[in-house]
Each structure stands twice: as C-alpha cells, then as structure tokens.
Design a protein around this motif. Structure first.
Motif, PDB file in Angstrom:
ATOM      1  N   GLY A 120       0.805  -1.213   0.000  1.00 34.51           N
ATOM      2  CA  GLY A 120       0.000   0.000   0.000  1.00 34.51           C
ATOM      3  C   GLY A 120       0.839   1.264   0.000  1.00 34.51           C
ATOM      4  N   GLY A 121       2.160   1.109   0.155  1.00 35.31           N
ATOM      5  CA  GLY A 121       3.046   2.248   0.054  1.00 35.31           C
ATOM      6  C   GLY A 121       3.341   2.979   1.343  1.00 35.31           C
ATOM      7  N   THR A 122       2.820   2.512   2.466  1.00 38.22           N
ATOM      8  CA  THR A 122       3.082   3.176   3.735  1.00 38.22           C
ATOM      9  C   THR A 122       4.431   2.740   4.290  1.00 38.22           C
ATOM     10  N   ASN A 123       4.963   3.550   5.181  1.00 36.70           N
ATOM     11  CA  ASN A 123       6.247   3.228   5.806  1.00 36.70           C
ATOM     12  C   ASN A 123       6.063   2.191   6.904  1.00 36.70           C
ATOM     13  N   MET A 124       7.143   1.477   7.184  1.00 37.10           N
ATOM     14  CA  MET A 124       7.100   0.504   8.276  1.00 37.10           C
ATOM     15  C   MET A 124       7.009   1.227   9.626  1.00 37.10           C
ATOM     16  N   PRO A 125       6.450   0.577  10.661  1.00 44.66           N
ATOM     17  CA  PRO A 125       6.049  -0.839  10.695  1.00 44.66           C
ATOM     18  C   PRO A 125       4.752  -1.102   9.929  1.00 44.66           C
ATOM     19  N   CYS A 126       4.702  -2.283   9.324  1.00 43.37           N
ATOM     20  CA  CYS A 126       3.471  -2.741   8.682  1.00 43.37           C
ATOM     21  C   CYS A 126       2.643  -3.470   9.739  1.00 43.37           C
ATOM     22  N   SER A 127       1.332  -3.363   9.652  1.00 40.87           N
ATOM     23  CA  SER A 127       0.490  -3.990  10.679  1.00 40.87           C
ATOM     24  C   SER A 127      -0.837  -4.428  10.091  1.00 40.87           C
ATOM     25  N   GLN A 128      -1.445  -5.379  10.755  1.00 37.35           N
ATOM     26  CA  GLN A 128      -2.817  -5.758  10.433  1.00 37.35           C
ATOM     27  C   GLN A 128      -3.519  -6.245  11.685  1.00 37.35           C
ATOM     28  N   LEU A 129      -4.772  -5.812  11.812  1.00 38.38           N
ATOM     29  CA  LEU A 129      -5.598  -6.120  12.979  1.00 38.38           C
ATOM     30  C   LEU A 129      -6.537  -7.278  12.669  1.00 38.38           C
ATOM     31  N   ALA A 130      -6.689  -8.176  13.635  1.00 31.29           N
ATOM     32  CA  ALA A 130      -7.720  -9.211  13.582  1.00 31.29           C
ATOM     33  C   ALA A 130      -8.526  -9.128  14.876  1.00 31.29           C
ATOM     34  N   THR A 131      -9.818  -9.389  14.798  1.00 32.10           N
ATOM     35  CA  THR A 131     -10.670  -9.300  15.987  1.00 32.10           C
ATOM     36  C   THR A 131     -11.533 -10.544  16.137  1.00 32.10           C
ATOM     37  N   VAL A 132     -11.841 -10.837  17.385  1.00 33.92           N
ATOM     38  CA  VAL A 132     -12.780 -11.905  17.735  1.00 33.92           C
ATOM     39  C   VAL A 132     -13.847 -11.285  18.626  1.00 33.92           C
ATOM     40  N   LYS A 133     -15.101 -11.542  18.318  1.00 29.74           N
ATOM     41  CA  LYS A 133     -16.204 -11.033  19.134  1.00 29.74           C
ATOM     42  C   LYS A 133     -16.759 -12.156  20.002  1.00 29.74           C
ATOM     43  N   VAL A 134     -16.920 -11.865  21.279  1.00 23.93           N
ATOM     44  CA  VAL A 134     -17.436 -12.866  22.223  1.00 23.93           C
ATOM     45  C   VAL A 134     -18.946 -12.947  22.088  1.00 23.93           C
ATOM     46  N   LYS A 135     -19.442 -14.145  21.875  1.00 25.68           N
ATOM     47  CA  LYS A 135     -20.881 -14.392  21.806  1.00 25.68           C
ATOM     48  C   LYS A 135     -21.227 -15.510  22.773  1.00 25.68           C
ATOM     49  N   ILE A 136     -21.946 -15.163  23.816  1.00 20.65           N
ATOM     50  CA  ILE A 136     -22.344 -16.153  24.817  1.00 20.65           C
ATOM     51  C   ILE A 136     -23.727 -16.668  24.463  1.00 20.65           C
ATOM     52  N   VAL A 137     -23.810 -17.961  24.227  1.00 22.33           N
ATOM     53  CA  VAL A 137     -25.085 -18.590  23.881  1.00 22.33           C
ATOM     54  C   VAL A 137     -25.767 -19.034  25.169  1.00 22.33           C
ATOM     55  N   PRO A 138     -26.962 -18.512  25.460  1.00 24.43           N
ATOM     56  CA  PRO A 138     -27.642 -18.907  26.699  1.00 24.43           C
ATOM     57  C   PRO A 138     -27.902 -20.416  26.727  1.00 24.43           C
ATOM     58  N   PRO A 139     -27.723 -21.049  27.874  1.00 25.44           N
ATOM     59  CA  PRO A 139     -27.992 -22.483  27.978  1.00 25.44           C
ATOM     60  C   PRO A 139     -29.462 -22.794  27.693  1.00 25.44           C
ATOM     61  N   VAL A 140     -29.700 -23.949  27.108  1.00 29.50           N
ATOM     62  CA  VAL A 140     -31.057 -24.419  26.841  1.00 29.50           C
ATOM     63  C   VAL A 140     -31.280 -25.666  27.691  1.00 29.50           C
ATOM     64  N   LEU A 141     -32.207 -25.565  28.643  1.00 31.15           N
ATOM     65  CA  LEU A 141     -32.484 -26.675  29.557  1.00 31.15           C
ATOM     66  C   LEU A 141     -33.816 -27.325  29.236  1.00 31.15           C
TER      67      LEU A 141
END
Length: 199
Positions: A120-141
């Motif tokens: 992309g032509g930018t100067n170092m440092p080069c970086s990339q972000l990754a994300t994880v979203k927490v999803k809590i599934v309610p228990p089914v009884l």
C-alpha cells in the motif's frame, strides 16, 4: 514491498473457546530483510495467548520453530522476492469474557531497511488487525417429570423420575433443582444418576 496478514479462524467465539491467528509476513521486494521484527500485541483483554508455531517458505528460515504467548521475533530473515514466515498463534477466550466483547490482536513487522515499504506504500512498521467477538449462547435446559405408576391408592407408592438435560453447548455450573409436594404426599428417599461424563 513488505506485507503482513493476520487472520483468525473464528470471527465469534464463546468463553473457553480456542481460536487460531494465522500471521504471514512476506517480502516481495528486491531487498532482502535480515533484521525483521515480527510482533503482536502483548496480551489483549479477555484472551490468554497460547502456543505458536512457525513455518518458512521462499528461502526464509524460522529462527525459532515454536513458542508461547505473544509473538516477539527478532532478526527475522526474509529473502528478497518471496521470503515468507507463517506463524499460527492460539488463544483461549477467558471464562469471564463478557458477551459482545471485541478482542483485538494486531500483528506487526518492521525492519531497518530504508528502501522497503509496506503493502500500500506506507512506511514501516506494517500492521494488520484481527478481531474476535465474544458471543455467549444462553444455555437451553429441558425438564421432564414422570410418575410411575400414575395412579395409586392411599398408602401406596409412586416413583417420580425427574430428568434435567442441558441441550446447549454452554455448561451449567450453578443450577438449582427443587420440587414441591402437596400435604397429601409424603416424600421419601431420592437418588441421582448422570448420563454424561462430567455431570
């Protein structure tokens, strides 16, 4: 051109899930990199970074083949025109991670080389972000309650079979099961069995 990609195998995860970040650093320039520094954020909230492994291609060499925790690789060697180092870093979502929390992990590569830029032509440092979203599934009884026999005369006995089933992937650690009985019924002994290992 130096490039770094950072991909995670799960965009959403539940507490205690294990996710894997695939971090690829590559040198597509005509200048060899001999002092590359490949790192990640030290320790994001709500995730415990675990083991990582390294594989090399395009003439590159993994100085360290494996380790644990955040990446902090010094003096990485990336030959010109295709030298590539690939890291797979695991992480476990912490049990106290709240629903909808976004867990970020950024990967970086830098070098003292002055004639090389990031994709992309930018100067170092080069970086990339990754994300994880927490999803809590309610228990089914599921709860069933069966009497055998269903009809009795005064003084006779009947056995109630009460079955509780967790039909979800989320464990229950604080469940409470209670019963109530009319004054015309005298409750006797009870026993408990489990049908799944760990219950």
């Amino acid at each position: 051109v130096i490039a770094i990609t950072n991909l995670v195998n799960k965009s959403t995860a539940e507490p205690n899930d294990v996710v894997t970040f695939k971090i690829v650093a590559s040198n597509n320039s005509p200048t060899p990199i001999t002092d590359g520094m490949i790192t990640t954020d030290p320790q994001p909230d709500y995730i415990e970074l675990g083991a990582w492994t390294c594989t090399a291609s395009g003439g590159a060499t993994c100085l360290i083949a494996s380790g644990s925790g955040a990446l902090d690789v010094r003096n990485a060697s990336l030959p010109a025109n295709g030298g590539t180092l690939t890291y797979e870093l695991t992480g476990t979502i912490k049990s106290d991670a709240p629903n909808d929390a976004v867990i970020p992990l950024t990967a970086y590569i830098t070098s003292s080389a002055t004639d090389v830029t990031c994709l992309g032509g930018t100067n170092m440092p080069c970086s990339q972000l990754a994300t994880v979203k927490v999803k809590i599934v309610p228990p089914v009884l599921a709860l069933t309650n069966d009497a055998n026999p269903k009809e009795v005369a005064p003084g006779e006995q009947s056995t109630f079979t009460i079955t509780v089933t967790n039909q979800s992937g989320s464990p229950i650690i604080d469940g409470t099961l209670t019963t109530t009985a009319p004054t015309t019924l005298t409750m006797g002994a009870w026993s408990c069995t489990n049908a799944t290992k760990g219950a």
